[in-house]
Design an enzyme around this catalytic site. Sequence first.
Site, short mmCIF file in Angstrom:
data_model
loop_
_atom_site.label_atom_id
_atom_site.label_comp_id
_atom_site.label_asym_id
_atom_site.label_seq_id
_atom_site.Cartn_x
_atom_site.Cartn_y
_atom_site.Cartn_z
N ASP A 48 0.85 -1.20 0.00
CA ASP A 48 0.00 0.00 0.00
C ASP A 48 0.88 1.25 0.00
O ASP A 48 1.55 1.55 0.98
CB ASP A 48 -0.89 0.02 1.25
CG ASP A 48 -1.79 1.24 1.26
OD1 ASP A 48 -2.89 1.16 0.67
OD2 ASP A 48 -1.40 2.29 1.82
N TYR A 53 3.12 9.65 -0.49
CA TYR A 53 4.22 9.05 0.28
C TYR A 53 5.57 9.26 -0.41
O TYR A 53 6.62 9.02 0.20
CB TYR A 53 4.00 7.55 0.52
CG TYR A 53 2.70 7.17 1.19
CD1 TYR A 53 1.88 8.13 1.79
CD2 TYR A 53 2.27 5.85 1.23
CE1 TYR A 53 0.68 7.78 2.39
CE2 TYR A 53 1.07 5.50 1.84
CZ TYR A 53 0.27 6.47 2.41
OH TYR A 53 -0.92 6.11 3.00
N LYS A 78 -2.72 5.99 -4.46
CA LYS A 78 -3.84 6.90 -4.20
C LYS A 78 -3.58 8.25 -4.83
O LYS A 78 -2.42 8.68 -4.89
CB LYS A 78 -4.03 7.09 -2.68
CG LYS A 78 -3.90 5.80 -1.88
CD LYS A 78 -4.07 5.98 -0.38
CE LYS A 78 -3.73 4.70 0.37
NZ LYS A 78 -2.34 4.58 0.79
N HIS A 111 -7.70 9.59 -1.98
CA HIS A 111 -7.03 9.54 -0.68
C HIS A 111 -7.87 10.16 0.45
O HIS A 111 -7.94 9.61 1.54
CB HIS A 111 -5.67 10.24 -0.79
CG HIS A 111 -4.64 9.75 0.19
ND1 HIS A 111 -3.30 9.66 -0.12
CD2 HIS A 111 -4.75 9.34 1.47
CE1 HIS A 111 -2.64 9.20 0.95
NE2 HIS A 111 -3.50 9.01 1.92
P1 NAD Z 1 0.79 1.43 11.85
O1 NAD Z 1 -0.36 1.40 12.78
O2 NAD Z 1 0.93 0.37 10.81
O3 NAD Z 1 2.08 1.50 12.77
C1 NAD Z 1 3.36 1.46 12.24
C2 NAD Z 1 4.37 1.60 13.38
O4 NAD Z 1 4.14 0.62 14.38
C3 NAD Z 1 5.79 1.36 12.89
O5 NAD Z 1 6.37 2.57 12.44
C4 NAD Z 1 6.48 0.82 14.12
O6 NAD Z 1 6.90 1.89 14.93
C5 NAD Z 1 5.37 0.08 14.82
N1 NAD Z 1 5.37 -1.38 14.54
C6 NAD Z 1 5.01 -2.03 13.40
N2 NAD Z 1 5.07 -3.35 13.57
C7 NAD Z 1 5.47 -3.56 14.84
C8 NAD Z 1 5.71 -4.72 15.61
N3 NAD Z 1 5.52 -5.94 15.11
N4 NAD Z 1 6.12 -4.56 16.90
C9 NAD Z 1 6.32 -3.34 17.43
N5 NAD Z 1 6.09 -2.20 16.75
C10 NAD Z 1 5.68 -2.31 15.46
O7 NAD Z 1 0.81 2.90 11.20
P2 NAD Z 1 0.76 3.58 9.78
O8 NAD Z 1 2.03 3.48 9.05
O9 NAD Z 1 0.21 4.93 10.02
O10 NAD Z 1 -0.38 2.77 8.99
C11 NAD Z 1 -0.12 1.67 8.16
C12 NAD Z 1 -0.29 2.02 6.69
O11 NAD Z 1 -1.60 2.53 6.43
C13 NAD Z 1 0.62 3.16 6.21
O12 NAD Z 1 1.96 2.78 6.09
C14 NAD Z 1 -0.07 3.53 4.93
O13 NAD Z 1 0.23 2.60 3.92
C15 NAD Z 1 -1.54 3.44 5.33
N6 NAD Z 1 -2.09 4.75 5.76
C16 NAD Z 1 -3.10 5.30 5.00
C17 NAD Z 1 -3.66 6.51 5.35
C18 NAD Z 1 -4.76 7.08 4.52
O14 NAD Z 1 -5.13 8.25 4.72
N7 NAD Z 1 -5.32 6.34 3.61
C19 NAD Z 1 -3.21 7.20 6.48
C20 NAD Z 1 -2.19 6.62 7.25
C21 NAD Z 1 -1.66 5.39 6.88
#
Ligand code: NAD
Length: 275
Positions: A48, A53, A78, A111
């Site tokens: 994704d 990004y 997106k 988005h």
């Molecule tokens: P997330 O909830 O996936 O958290 C990611 C963070 O959690 C990492 O940076 C790390 O610090 C921690 N983490 C991940 N795996 C772990 C593990 N196994 N143990 C301990 N810590 C861990 O947060 P995110 O990146 O905001 O969301 C995931 C994805 O969603 C994004 O990368 C993106 O692709 C998407 N996203 C979309 C939108 C949108 O508006 N459509 C907005 C935000 C994110």
Amino acid sequence: MKSIQDCAILHNGVKMPWLGLGVYKVKNGDEVINAVKTALEAGYRHVDTAAFYDNEEGVGQAIKESGVPREQIFVTTKVWNSDQGYETTLKAFETSLKKLGMDYIDLYLVHWPVRGKYKETYKALEKLYKDGFVRAIGVSNFQIHHLEDLMAECEIKPMVNQVEYHPRLTQKELHAFCKQHHIQLEAWSPLMRGGLFDDPTLLEISKKYGKSPAQVILRWDLQNEVVTIPKSITPQRIKENADVFDFELTPEEMEKIDALNMNKRIGSDPDNFDF
Ligand code: NAD
């Protein structure tokens, strides 16, 4: 859901893997290339990204270099807010496609629901779908009223709605609405960016299964039939996040996690954002 290969079936029949790698805030170049390659080696078949990004080139390069056939990988990108509008979206799509180095995308999303623009934007997505450049189209950060407004006019119902979703924001009404209309719900920030790992309920359930709180949350997503895209650049965590197909939460445990809901967002409110 028994394997990382398992897929949600979208309303047009396209298969979308339940688990993918999110790459928000992952730097273009080696950082994103290594993360995507590690994920593909661990069995992920879903990535994704987004124009916003600024790492589509790296995602495309990693996929090319991985040796995994393109058609086995589900790629989402997106259209960003400043590109919304019909012609501007078509142009933005061309740029994304070029950066990814691909000739089609699996899923293209609006988005954010930019007021006064998202319907025109979505029309461009419908054209891209009809012309065969995208296998599925959808939206992100749409509330029920945005979906109702869009569906009153659109030709092709969105196949996916990607929204903030985690145990502190369970979005029950939105989820039920999406189910009713065969719109697949997808969780962004499923791990609440690490903000929930010391929660006693999650820790207790983790202990029982010998899994981490992150794995318990991702398993809860899957059993709720929500596609999930945790982000990590740490190889061990990328693998850990994929290792969620060998245990099953009981209905009581699912309810306990549901009960952590506080309607709490860590991201922007789709009804009140200014970007
Ligand atoms: P997330 O909830 O996936 O958290 C990611 C963070 O959690 C990492 O940076 C790390 O610090 C921690 N983490 C991940 N795996 C772990 C593990 N196994 N143990 C301990 N810590 C861990 O947060 P995110 O990146 O905001 O969301 C995931 C994805 O969603 C994004 O990368 C993106 O692709 C998407 N996203 C979309 C939108 C949108 O508006 N459509 C907005 C935000 C994110």
